[in-house]
Design an enzyme around this catalytic site. Structure first.
Site, PDB file in Angstrom:
ATOM      1  N   SER A  97       9.084  -1.476   0.340  1.00 40.27           N
ATOM      2  CA  SER A  97       8.905  -0.048   0.582  1.00 40.27           C
ATOM      3  C   SER A  97       9.572   0.725  -0.549  1.00 40.27           C
ATOM      4  CB  SER A  97       9.537   0.293   1.944  1.00 40.27           C
ATOM      5  OG  SER A  97       9.508   1.673   2.173  1.00 40.27           O
ATOM      6  N   LYS A 149       4.406  -0.445  -0.234  1.00 40.45           N
ATOM      7  CA  LYS A 149       4.331   0.775   0.594  1.00 40.45           C
ATOM      8  C   LYS A 149       5.036   1.876  -0.172  1.00 40.45           C
ATOM      9  CE  LYS A 149       7.033   1.995   4.710  1.00 40.45           C
ATOM     10  NZ  LYS A 149       7.322   1.559   6.090  1.00 40.45           N
ATOM     11  N   LYS A 155       6.463   5.910   0.045  1.00 40.96           N
ATOM     12  CA  LYS A 155       6.798   7.029   0.921  1.00 40.96           C
ATOM     13  C   LYS A 155       6.101   8.270   0.380  1.00 40.96           C
ATOM     14  CE  LYS A 155       9.699   5.076   3.753  1.00 40.96           C
ATOM     15  NZ  LYS A 155       9.505   5.116   5.205  1.00 40.96           N
ATOM     16  N   ASP A 169       3.604   5.820   3.804  1.00 39.63           N
ATOM     17  CA  ASP A 169       4.361   6.167   5.014  1.00 39.63           C
ATOM     18  C   ASP A 169       4.888   7.597   4.881  1.00 39.63           C
ATOM     19  OD1 ASP A 169       5.968   6.301   7.255  1.00 39.63           O
ATOM     20  OD2 ASP A 169       7.278   4.621   6.705  1.00 39.63           O
ATOM     21  N   GLU A 209       0.988   5.355   7.526  1.00 41.32           N
ATOM     22  CA  GLU A 209       1.997   5.193   8.575  1.00 41.32           C
ATOM     23  C   GLU A 209       2.577   6.540   9.000  1.00 41.32           C
ATOM     24  OE1 GLU A 209       4.860   2.206   7.478  1.00 41.32           O
ATOM     25  OE2 GLU A 209       6.269   2.787   9.032  1.00 41.32           O
ATOM     26  N   ASP A 242       4.850   4.243  13.840  1.00 40.75           N
ATOM     27  CA  ASP A 242       6.202   3.692  13.736  1.00 40.75           C
ATOM     28  C   ASP A 242       7.086   4.484  14.711  1.00 40.75           C
ATOM     29  OD1 ASP A 242       8.840   3.156  12.973  1.00 40.75           O
ATOM     30  OD2 ASP A 242       8.563   3.483  10.846  1.00 40.75           O
ATOM     31  N   LYS A 298       9.594  -2.427  15.187  1.00 43.44           N
ATOM     32  CA  LYS A 298      10.959  -2.696  14.753  1.00 43.44           C
ATOM     33  C   LYS A 298      11.725  -3.026  16.032  1.00 43.44           C
ATOM     34  CE  LYS A 298      10.738   0.700  10.974  1.00 43.44           C
ATOM     35  NZ  LYS A 298      10.993   2.111  10.615  1.00 43.44           N
ATOM     36  N   GLY A 335      11.204  -2.178   8.812  1.00 50.33           N
ATOM     37  CA  GLY A 335      12.590  -2.408   8.403  1.00 50.33           C
ATOM     38  C   GLY A 335      13.389  -1.121   8.476  1.00 50.33           C
TER      39      GLY A 335
HETATM   40  O1  SMG Z   1      14.119  -1.869   5.411  1.00 51.59           O
HETATM   41  O2  SMG Z   1      12.937  -2.104   3.607  1.00 51.59           O
HETATM   42  C1  SMG Z   1      13.378  -1.435   4.534  1.00 51.59           C
HETATM   43  C2  SMG Z   1      12.967   0.003   4.608  1.00 51.59           C
HETATM   44  C3  SMG Z   1      11.577   0.134   5.091  1.00 51.59           C
HETATM   45  O3  SMG Z   1      10.518   2.197   4.664  1.00 51.59           O
HETATM   46  C4  SMG Z   1      11.215   1.568   5.408  1.00 51.59           C
HETATM   47  N1  SMG Z   1      11.700   2.078   6.552  1.00 51.59           N
HETATM   48  O4  SMG Z   1       9.928   4.630   8.254  1.00 51.59           O
HETATM   49  O5  SMG Z   1       9.462   2.593   7.961  1.00 51.59           O
HETATM   50  C5  SMG Z   1      10.214   3.542   7.790  1.00 51.59           C
HETATM   51  C6  SMG Z   1      11.460   3.430   6.966  1.00 51.59           C
HETATM   52  C7  SMG Z   1      12.647   3.915   7.689  1.00 51.59           C
HETATM   53  C8  SMG Z   1      13.860   3.778   6.885  1.00 51.59           C
HETATM   54  S1  SMG Z   1      15.069   4.896   7.290  1.00 51.59           S
HETATM   55  C9  SMG Z   1      16.438   3.921   7.513  1.00 51.59           C
HETATM   56 MG    MG Z   2       7.917   4.041   8.825  1.00 48.06          MG
END
Ligand code: SMG
Ligand code: MG
Length: 369
Positions: A135, A161, A163, A188, A213, A238, A262, A290
């Protein structure tokens, strides 16, 4: 299994690089760890709550309070035979699923160890390795993003992925597609859009994304369903999915075509399994998200991702994507084909480096009956 005592710890750990999403930037993480003493042995778990209420309403502080004042007092000194019994002890407590998950996952890993099974085998998984992606946070420039993606692809990650947020979306994804037309790519938004943005989000359809996402607010299942009807790109939920009930509602409404599970967000492994099974029955694939976990939470995610309906690469990157030194041994390492091997040892599957945990601890409390 008699839970004799529990210890809570907050660590301070610096990410190798800051991670920016539509809700903010993080550089230091404050993982909340739980250690249960059962039959004279220590069992470790991790709570995924963040420092502030941005990703979810829970925070490290609220989870500490819930565990210390409500959840742990219900089980310490008690003989808890199985996960069903554990879930029943706190069924009257509303919400706080991240706090509950920390307890449930630690307890489940202890059960696995006592059954002489790896956590993955105990959960019913069969894979020996899980497919992983990476990500990529919001960057200052598109060129910089392309460079980071290139590096991750060279490391072996097979799914990227990115953001996104308003102003950092269509151009970004278009730029990535120009340079990497064939890669498995997704975006995402962490709830950064409204239904009125549907025409703008539909511009993403031409880039063949694996999925989009969490475009809208967590509570907006109805709006997600309306948006999905207007997009070709599959929507993945999510933040919206905190429970199996949420998943059932989302599936019934057609609010998504993919679910990010998760375990730390939904209350643990048992609830994850229920979501997994509902999605499977509805023909909807899931994948494991994650929360920038340490190796402890990562071990839990890897184990869960061995279940059959985890059909897409997870946000389960290797330890060196996050930390200078992970708190588990061995650390999680990326292998050929963009996979991470599933630990075979009984229980959690990795050893916790207690000396390092001690050095990183900023607060701790032992709780006895
Ligand atoms: O753990 O590699 C990881 C991060 C993956 O993008 C990621 N997580 O919305 O999916 C999500 C975000 C939340 C992270 S905020 C702690
Ligand atoms: Mg997410």
């Amino acid at each position: 299994m008699k839970i004799e005592a529990a210890e809570l710890r907050i660590l301070k750990m610096r990410l190798l690089k800051p991670f920016r999403t539509s809700f903010g930037e993080q550089q230091d993480r404050f993982p909340l760890l739980l250690r249960l003493e059962i039959d004279g042995r220590s069992h470790w778990g991790e709570c995924v709550a963040g420092e502030g209420p941005w990703y979810s309403s829970e925070t490290v502080e609220t989870a500490w309070l819930m565990l210390k004042d409500y959840l742990l007092p219900l089980v310490i000194g008690e003989d808890v035979p199985d996960v069903g019994a554990l879930e029943r002890t706190y069924a009257a407590i509303r919400g706080h699923r991240m706090a509950k998950a920390a307890l449930e996952m630690t307890f489940t890993a202890a059960l696995a160890e006592r059954s002489h099974k790896s956590l993955a085998a105990f959960l019913g998984g069969s894979r020996e390795r899980v497919e992983t992606g990476v990500s990529v946070g919001i960057q200052p420039t598109i060129d910089g993003t392309l460079e980071i993606i290139g590096r991750h692809l060279a490391e072996g990650y097979r799914r990227i992925k990115v953001k996104i947020e308003p102003g950092w979306d269509v151009q970004l994804v278009g730029g990535i597609r120009e340079r990497y037309p064939e890669i498995s790519l997704m975006a995402d938004a962490n709830s950064a859009y409204d239904l009125e943005d549907a025409p703008h989000l539909a511009e993403l359809d031409r880039f063949g994304l694996l999925m989009l996402e969490q475009p809208l607010s967590p509570g907006d299942l109805v709006d997600h369903a309306a948006l999905q009807r207007r997009l070709r790109t599959p929507i993945c939920l999510d933040e919206s999915i905190e429970s199996a009930r949420d998943a059932r509602h989302a599936l019934e409404l057609g609010a998504c075509r993919v679910i990010n599970i998760k375990p730390g967000r939904v209350g643990g492994f048992a609830e994850s399994r229920r979501i997994h099974d509902l999605a499977e029955a509805g023909g909807v694939p899931v994948w494991c998200g994650g929360m920038l976990e340490t190796g402890i939470g990562r071990a839990c995610n890897v184990a869960l991702a061995t279940l059959p309906n985890f059909r897409l690469p997870g946000d389960i990157s290797a330890s060196d994507r996050y930390w200078q030194e992970d708190i588990v041994d061995p650390p999680f390492v990326l292998q050929k084909g963009g996979t991470i091997p599933v630990p075979l040892r009984w229980g959690l599957g990795v050893r916790v480096k207690t000396d390092l945990v001690e050095r990183l601890t900023v607060r701790q409390e032992l709780i006895r009956a």
